[in-house]
Design an enzyme around this catalytic site. Structure first.
Site, short mmCIF file in Angstrom:
data_model
loop_
_atom_site.label_atom_id
_atom_site.label_comp_id
_atom_site.label_asym_id
_atom_site.label_seq_id
_atom_site.Cartn_x
_atom_site.Cartn_y
_atom_site.Cartn_z
N ARG A 155 48.84 44.79 42.86
CA ARG A 155 47.62 45.87 43.50
C ARG A 155 47.43 46.32 41.37
O ARG A 155 48.12 46.54 41.54
CB ARG A 155 48.08 47.04 44.43
CG ARG A 155 48.29 47.03 46.08
CD ARG A 155 46.77 46.37 46.53
NE ARG A 155 46.27 46.45 47.77
CZ ARG A 155 46.64 44.94 48.40
NH1 ARG A 155 47.35 43.67 46.86
NH2 ARG A 155 46.68 44.71 49.28
N GLU A 178 38.59 46.63 42.24
CA GLU A 178 37.30 45.56 42.21
C GLU A 178 36.39 45.61 43.38
O GLU A 178 36.29 46.59 44.25
CB GLU A 178 38.84 44.43 43.46
CG GLU A 178 40.11 44.03 42.73
CD GLU A 178 41.75 44.02 43.70
OE1 GLU A 178 40.76 43.70 44.58
OE2 GLU A 178 42.41 43.87 42.91
N HIS A 192 41.69 37.83 42.56
CA HIS A 192 42.31 38.64 43.44
C HIS A 192 42.67 37.71 44.70
O HIS A 192 41.53 37.73 45.80
CB HIS A 192 41.92 39.41 44.64
CG HIS A 192 42.91 40.64 45.50
ND1 HIS A 192 42.82 41.72 45.70
CD2 HIS A 192 43.65 39.67 45.97
CE1 HIS A 192 44.05 42.21 46.59
NE2 HIS A 192 44.69 40.75 46.49
C1 8YV Z 1 44.21 40.28 50.29
C2 8YV Z 1 46.63 40.80 50.30
O1 8YV Z 1 44.70 40.38 52.27
O2 8YV Z 1 47.72 40.34 51.90
C3 8YV Z 1 47.22 40.82 50.70
O3 8YV Z 1 48.06 42.66 50.47
O4 8YV Z 1 46.05 41.36 49.22
C4 8YV Z 1 45.77 39.29 50.19
O5 8YV Z 1 45.57 38.16 50.80
C5 8YV Z 1 43.76 38.63 51.16
O6 8YV Z 1 42.65 38.61 49.54
C6 8YV Z 1 42.32 38.96 51.88
O7 8YV Z 1 41.48 39.80 51.41
#
Ligand code: 8YV
Length: 312
Positions: free
Chosen positions: A230, A259, A277
Site C-alpha cells: 500500500r 491513488e 495498482h
Molecule cells: C485490489 C489489492 O483489490 O487485494 C488488494 O488488497 O490492493 C488489489 O488486489 C484490486 O486492485 C481491485 O481494486
C-alpha cells in the site's frame, strides 16, 4: 422486494448478475447522487460489496442499521473501519490466497524491470536512442540480498520467486515465522543489510510510513525499493527525495499514497517504474476474487460458514 446489496464495485470480470438473483442491487457507480441512493435505502441494505478504493467508514456502517456483511474484492481491509464493523457485529470477508501468486509475479516484474531497466530500455528503442549508443548497464539479481517486508501469503510467494532467481531472502515482520529465511525485528537493520527491499505487508495504521527517510538511508545509494503493498506504508515525500538525491538508486511502485495521483516528480524520473495498482490484475485472478466475493455473500445468507472472514 429482495434484500438490498450496496455495490461500490462491479465485482470484476464476473460482474454482479449472480447476486441479482437474490438481491436488489444499488450499483453506486451508476447513481447520479450516490449519497441519496444510500439514504433512501438505508434500512434495507444488508450487504456491501466494495474494493480497496472504497472507503467504508464508521459513519456509513453506523448509518445502515441492518447491514450484516461487507465483502471486499481485495485482500487488504485498510479501507474498512474494522472496529466499527466489529462493534456492530458486521462480518467482513476479503479475497486472500487466490491473488498471492499474481501479486508476487507483479513484484518480480517490477524488480526485474527496475534492475534491468526494462521500461527505460523499451523507451530507448522506441525513441531511436539506440542509434546513438547503449542503454546504461543494469544490476544483477543473483547473489543479492532482498528483504521482504511482511512474510504473509504474498510475501512468501515473493520469497520463493526470489530464491528461484538465486537471491538471498531475509524478512521483517511483527513476528518470526517457522521458515529458514533470516528474520529481522528491526526494519532499519534489515534495510542496512539488504541490496533490495520489497513491501508486501498490509496497509493501515500499524504500517503507516514504516518506510521513512531513515530506512531509505539505511537501504543505501545502490538500494532498490519495490512496493506492491500500500502507498501508506511508505513516506512518499521521503521516497521522492531519496530517489532525487541518490539516497537510494531506484524504485518500482505499484501503489501510491493518493491513488490515482502520482507525484509529478516521480513521473519525470528515469530511475522508477510506475504501475497503476495492477498487483492482482489478470482475468484469471480477478475472476477467482469475484467468485470468492459471491461465495462469501451467499454463504452468509445461507447460514453457512464464511470462506474467508477477516477477524480483528
Ligand atoms: C485490489 C489489492 O483489490 O487485494 C488488494 O488488497 O490492493 C488489489 O488486489 C484490486 O486492485 C481491485 O481494486
Amino acid at each position: 422486494m429482495k434484500p438490498v446489496l450496496l455495490a461500490f464495485y462491479n465485482n470484476g470480470p464476473l460482474g454482479t448478475s449472480d447476486l441479482e438473483e437474490r438481491f436488489d442491487l444499488i450499483n453506486l457507480w451508476n447513481e447520479q447522487d450516490p449519497e441519496a441512493a444510500i439514504n433512501s435505502n438505508r434500512d434495507n441494505i444488508v450487504a456491501i460489496l466494495c474494493k480497496n478504493e472504497n472507503k467504508i467508514s464508521r459513519k456509513l456502517i453506523e448509518a445502515l442499521p441492518n447491514l450484516e456483511i461487507i465483502a471486499t474484492f481485495s485482500v487488504g481491509v485498510d479501507h474498512i473501519d474494522m472496529e466499527a464493523a466489529k462493534e456492530r457485529d458486521v462480518k467482513v470477508t476479503n479475497t486472500p490466497d487466490v491473488l498471492c501468486q499474481e501479486t508476487a509475479d507483479t513484484g518480480l516484474a517490477l524488480l526485474l524491470a527496475v534492475a534491468r531497466r526494462v521500461a527505460e530500455g523499451d523507451m530507448f528503442v522506441r525513441v531511436g536512442k539506440w542509434h546513438n549508443g547503449n542503454l546504461p548497464l543494469g544490476v544483477t539479481l543473483a547473489g543479492k540480498t532482498i528483504g521482504v517486508v511482511g512474510l504473509g501469503g504474498i510475501g512468501s510467494k515473493v520469497a520463493k520467486r526470489c530464491e528461484a532467481f538465486e537471491m538471498n531472502v531475509v524478512y521483517y515482520g511483527p513476528r518470526k515465522k517457522d521458515v529458514a529465511y533470516p528474520y529481522y525485528d528491526d526494519i532499519n537493520k534489515m534495510a542496512h543489510d539488504c541490496d533490495m527491499m520489497i513491501l508486501t505487508c498490509p496497509g493501515g495504521e500499524a504500517t503507516a510510513n514504516l518506510i521513512d527517510a531513515n530506512v531509505l538511508e539505511a537501504l543505501g545509494s545502490k538500494g532498490i525499493l519495490v512496493n506492491i503493498a500500500r502507498g501508506s506504508v511508505v513516506d512518499e515525500p521521503a521516497l521522492v527525495a531519496a530517489l532525487e538525491n541518490g539516497t537510494i538508486a531506484a524504485a518500482g511502485l505499484d501503489v501510491f499514497a493518493n491513488e490515482p495521483n502520482v507525484p509529478e516528480t516521480l513521473i519525470s524520473m528515469d530511475n522508477v517504474v510506475l504501475l497503476p495498482h495492477i498487483g492482482s490484475a489478470t482475468i484469471e485472478t480477478r475472476t477467482l476474487m469475484g467468485q470468492l466475493v459471491i461465495d462469501n455473500i451467499f454463504a452468509h445468507f445461507d447460514g453457512a460458514p464464511l470462506l474467508t472472514e477477516v477477524k480483528i
